[in-house]
Design an enzyme around this catalytic site. Structure first.
Site, PDB file in Angstrom:
ATOM      1  N   ASP A 166       0.862  -1.182   0.000  1.00 22.51           N
ATOM      2  CA  ASP A 166       0.000   0.000   0.000  1.00 22.51           C
ATOM      3  C   ASP A 166       0.901   1.235   0.000  1.00 22.51           C
ATOM      4  O   ASP A 166       1.523   1.554   1.019  1.00 22.51           O
ATOM      5  CB  ASP A 166      -0.910   0.022   1.229  1.00 22.51           C
ATOM      6  N   LYS A 229      -7.092   3.262  -3.288  1.00 19.62           N
ATOM      7  CA  LYS A 229      -7.511   3.260  -1.884  1.00 19.62           C
ATOM      8  C   LYS A 229      -7.734   4.692  -1.441  1.00 19.62           C
ATOM      9  O   LYS A 229      -6.982   5.591  -1.810  1.00 19.62           O
ATOM     10  CB  LYS A 229      -6.419   2.581  -1.051  1.00 19.62           C
ATOM     11  N   LYS A 265     -10.453   0.030  -2.367  1.00 17.63           N
ATOM     12  CA  LYS A 265     -10.301  -0.151  -0.927  1.00 17.63           C
ATOM     13  C   LYS A 265     -10.640   1.134  -0.178  1.00 17.63           C
ATOM     14  O   LYS A 265      -9.830   2.058  -0.142  1.00 17.63           O
ATOM     15  CB  LYS A 265      -8.875  -0.587  -0.591  1.00 17.63           C
TER      16      LYS A 265
END
Length: 329
Positions: A166, A229, A265
């Site tokens: 991430d 995300k 996400k």
């Protein structure tokens, strides 16, 4: 009562990686988002979409398989990460599973997400389970460090066994509309990840407008992001339905143009079952049931699992239990 859910003890569904595409600035400049329309649409989801009884239990079991079970605290220790991994291996009490008549079916979260310095600890604790470890890298949460430092973090996390990375974008690049710099940086991160999947954290609460969010989403996908995300969870404004709708529609547009399916996400502030069900309904309506799989949708959450356990137990017994009956062991 028998429920059909995903057996997440098996390897994740094979999924075509995003190879990345050349930066198309003409496409980026065509992007415009109507905030008022987004707010009206987002406001209608929770009011209209509800699931009850057995259907809700099935949706909640599905939700567990799409959680990135997360600890990203400044006082994290190896012991805390090991406890989190123990919870990932047994997210529901055995007596609850027995009452659901699920037999030996294992319901497991989509991943365990930790700081890159705890990747090895998590990999060792989850060995043989099939649960991937995700690492937050690139100077999380602000993303402000020399590019060499950020690339080294990624390489170290991958070397320690992280299957997902991430990364954090530099929000200033978006605010300056410096799309070439953003594209080049994410492309470099993608290369450093190797076979590990890359999730790009936009920090949407700091991007000022929904059009900026949409353009940043598109540029990251062009650069090779496998997921986009919302947040680090450290911003003042984290995941919300309006921003989610913006990002989901860019995912749909990207898939229509390229044939590549990108994951989504939402992260930060999603701690209640009702919120999880609303996000799942949004995904189902905008992208279809197909997107409700761990390789295309994740919740970034730490306390959501506890509330899901409470709701499942209530569905079975008619009574709400205290949080401590579903401890983060």
């Amino acid at each position: 009562m028998s429920l059909r859910v995903v057996d997440n003890s098996q390897p994740h569904i094979p999924h075509k990686r995003n190879p990345g595409f050349p930066l198309d600035l003409d496409w980026v400049e065509r992007v415009r988002m109507n905030r008022s329309a987004l707010e009206r649409r987002a406001g209608s989801i929770g009011a209209r979409r509800t699931v009850k009884k057995d259907y809700q239990l099935a949706w909640l079991l599905k939700a567990i398989t799409m959680i990135d079970l997360t600890t990203l605290n400044s006082d994290d220790t190896d012991g805390r990460v090991e406890r989190l991994c123990a919870k990932a291996l047994h997210p529901l009490r055995q007596d609850i599973l027995d009452q659901l008549d699920l037999g030996d079916l294992r319901i497991l979260p989509g991943a365990v997400c930790v700081y890159h310095s705890f990747v090895k600890t998590a990999v060792d604790a989850l060995e043989g389970s099939g649960i991937p470890v995700a690492a937050v890298s690139t100077a999380f949460p602000h993303g402000l460090a020399p590019i060499e430092t950020k690339l080294k973090e990624i390489e170290m996390s991958v070397a320690d066994g992280a299957a997902e990375i991430d990364i954090v974008i530099e929000r200033g690049m978006v605010l300056r509309n410096d799309w070439q710099a953003l594209y080049d940086q994410v492309r470099a991160f993608r290369k450093a990840c190797g076979n590990a999947h890359i999730k790009t954290i936009l920090g949407t609460g700091e991007l000022a407008t929904q059009t900026n969010v949409a353009k940043a989403s598109l540029v990251c996908m062009m650069a090779g992001a496998d997921f986009i995300k919302t947040s680090t969870g450290k911003e003042k404004v984290n995941a919300n339905l309006v921003t989610s709708l913006t990002m989901i529609r860019m995912i749909r547009w990207f898939a229509e143009e390229t044939g590549i399916e990108i994951g989504y996400k939402p992260a930060g502030g999603i701690s209640k079952t009702k919120d999880a069900l609303t996000y799942m309904a949004l995904m189902k309506e905008e992208l279809g049931t197909h997107w409700l799989q761990p390789h295309l949708f994740r919740f970034g959450a730490s306390s959501l699992l506890t509330d899901i356990e409470r709701q499942i137990e209530h569905g079975l017994t008619g009574h709400y239990s205290a949080d401590y009956r579903q401890p983060m062991v």
